[in-house]
Enzyme design. Structure first.
Site, PDB file in Angstrom:
ATOM      1  N   SER A   1     -31.000   4.185   2.560  1.00 14.12           N
ATOM      2  CA  SER A   1     -29.868   5.102   2.641  1.00 14.12           C
ATOM      3  C   SER A   1     -29.893   6.069   1.483  1.00 14.12           C
ATOM      4  CB  SER A   1     -28.565   4.323   2.628  1.00 14.12           C
ATOM      5  OG  SER A   1     -28.381   3.811   1.322  1.00 14.12           O
ATOM      6  N   LYS A   2     -29.163   7.148   1.702  1.00 14.73           N
ATOM      7  CA  LYS A   2     -29.056   8.224   0.731  1.00 14.73           C
ATOM      8  C   LYS A   2     -28.513   7.703  -0.594  1.00 14.73           C
ATOM      9  CE  LYS A   2     -27.897  12.987   1.691  1.00 14.73           C
ATOM     10  NZ  LYS A   2     -27.063  13.869   2.457  1.00 14.73           N
TER      11      LYS A   2
END
Ligand code: GLU
Length: 491
Positions: free
Chosen positions: A255-256
């Site tokens: 994930s970011k």
């Protein structure tokens, strides 16, 4: 077989940037097509107008091209099946949805958002899976026609028959079974007239004669809906291959929040396209041996879907760094020269003129010590500017009370050298040490500090040779003036 020519597609939605997972999907599709002398198609799935981002298509295309993944058909490379932008194919989806309505495989739904919300809440309260209740399937033909004539807001839904077993045969995951009871009467055409992903994706894969659908595992749960559509249209299905999830080192979904996920971020950080391609190729695939270093051309020869793993693939930045260093090191010096000049032109050294000969020597000296091109500037700034400061801990340890005197002597000796080469500096230093009855190290360490300002780097005689006699002497004299005696340096 739908076609005897392999045709794969990368079908991104233009929602901003190209995710590294997207790059892997694109790469595997590209490699599989190339390995089988097939065609790699780029199709832009831009039917979700709410998620559309200006400039995203151009960005996607330029990133794919930067990575070397040229498509055979797609926007700007028009082929037999154009247009390749779904927003330009709306009539096609409409016709197909209407065909399904005629066949009673789909139906108009006029339910308000309010009713749908109430239904969902009620089902949730009863512990049921939220699903449309086929309310509008009960409308008579006349009722439907009247509502349509009155321009009532509506969608078109898939008419899923309950109690059926839907089988997805996946090259990577094997046979996956779904019961149609868990499949909702999916919206095919939204109230804005745009198709949903499911309808547009299946219609286009069929019309564009896609033979292999290779995509991320997150789409596996959509596949039963697609299978139903293929069956309803009476179309032959493509081969499905769902690629493993990308994971953070703690095995959570990539994930970011835990790091960069956009290809352009890695590009901006100075990663080479060769390294990034090599790295993403290994996120879920191995050739079955220990080899990890690959060029795109080799991957084209070796790639197969059978060797893609189903277990999640951990995104390990250290490995990416290692690959970047390897790919950079394996380049010809003349190629690194171009990259280094580019780097210099964007740096504070941009107005200085370095000869190619000088830069090539720097490259040779630092080649084994860099991960990125920018490291040439960051790890050895002394090749581009005279040090103005000296590493204090190195000075405390290496700059002894007798260092200024030893350095003065060395300067005198260096002065006398005519057109010296590296060995001349080395021999001179050794002779000086012998004459003064000190260790070579008593001269080498202060010399390194004086010319570079730090305590590590390539061989000191390489540094002196690259800088040249005059510059080296200038630097030694400056250090004698600026570096305090060891007794006054706090370490
Ligand atoms: N438009 C989907 C995406 O954004 C495509 C998924 C697929 O390949 O079917 O990834």
């Amino acid at each position: 077989m739908i076609s005897n020519i392999v045709r794969t597609r990368f079908a991104p939605s233009p929602t901003g940037y190209l995710h590294v997972g997207g790059l892997r999907t694109a790469l595997y599709n590209y490699l599989f097509a190339k390995r089988n002398n097939g065609k790699f198609i780029l199709r832009i799935e831009d039917t979700d107008r709410a998620r559309y981002v200006e400039g995203a298509i151009e960005n996607l295309i330029s990133t794919l091209k930067w990575a070397g993944l040229y498509f055979d058909e797609g926007p700007g490379v028009e082929g037999e099946f154009a247009p390749y932008l779904q927003s330009e194919r709306l009539n096609i989806y409409k016709e197909h949805a209407e065909h399904l309505i005629k066949e009673k495989k789909a139906y108009y739904c006029f339910c308000s958002q309010e009713r749908l919300n109430e239904l969902r809440e009620k089902q949730q309260k009863e512990g049921l899976q939220p699903k449309y209740d086929k309310h509008c399937l009960g409308l008579s033909k006349d009722e439907v026609e009247k509502k349509l004539a009155d321009n009532e807001r509506h969608v078109i839904r898939l008419n899923v028959q309950p109690g059926e077993n839907i089988i997805v045969d996946d090259v990577i995951r094997g046979r996956v079974e779904f019961n149609s009871d868990v499949v909702d009467d999916q919206v095919l055409i939204k109230s804005d007239g745009y198709p949903t992903y499911h309808l547009a994706n299946v219609v286009d894969d069929h019309l564009m004669k896609i033979t292999h659908v290779i995509r991320g595992e997150e789409w596996l749960s959509s596949t039963p809906k697609h299978i139903l559509l293929y069956d309803f249209f009476d179309w032959e299905k493509p081969v499905f291959a769902h690629l493993p999830l990308l994971l953070n080192p703690d095995r959570s979904k990539l994930s970011k929040r835990q790091g960069d996920v956009a290809v352009e971020d890695y590009r901006a950080k100075g990663y080479l396209k060769e390294a990034l391609i090599n790295f993403v190729a290994l996120l879920g695939w191995t050739a079955g041996d220990d080899k990890e270093f690959y060029y795109l051309n080799e991957l084209k020869e070796k790639f197969s879907l059978e060797r893609v793993n189903k277990a999640g693939a951990v995104f390990n930045v250290e490995k990416l760094n290692w690959l970047n260093a390897e790919h950079l090191r394996k380049k010809e010096n003349s190629e690194i020269l171009i990259l280094l000049k580019e780097e210099l032109s964007g740096s504070k050294y941009k107005n200085q003129n370095y000869t190619d000969e000088y830069l090539l020597k720097v490259i040779e000296a630092m080649k084994e010590r860099v991960i990125f091109v920018k490291d040439y500037l960051e790890k050895s700034p002394y090749f581009f500017e005279t040090p103005g400061e000296y590493d204090e801990s190195v000075a405390a340890k290496r700059w002894k009370d007798n260092s200024p005197e030893l350095m003065k002597k060395l300067v005198e000796k260096f002065q006398k050298l005519e057109n010296p080469v590296k060995e001349d500096y080395e021999n001179t230093l050794k002779e000086t040490a012998a004459e003064l009855e000190v260790e070579n190290g008593d001269l080498i360490h202060p010399l390194r500090l004086a010319v570079s300002g730090i305590g590590a780097g390539p061989g000191v005689f390489d540094i002196v040779d690259i800088l040249g006699k005059e510059e080296s002497i200038k630097r030694i004299n400056k250090a004698i003036e600026l570096i305090p005696q060891s007794s006054t340096i706090k370490s």
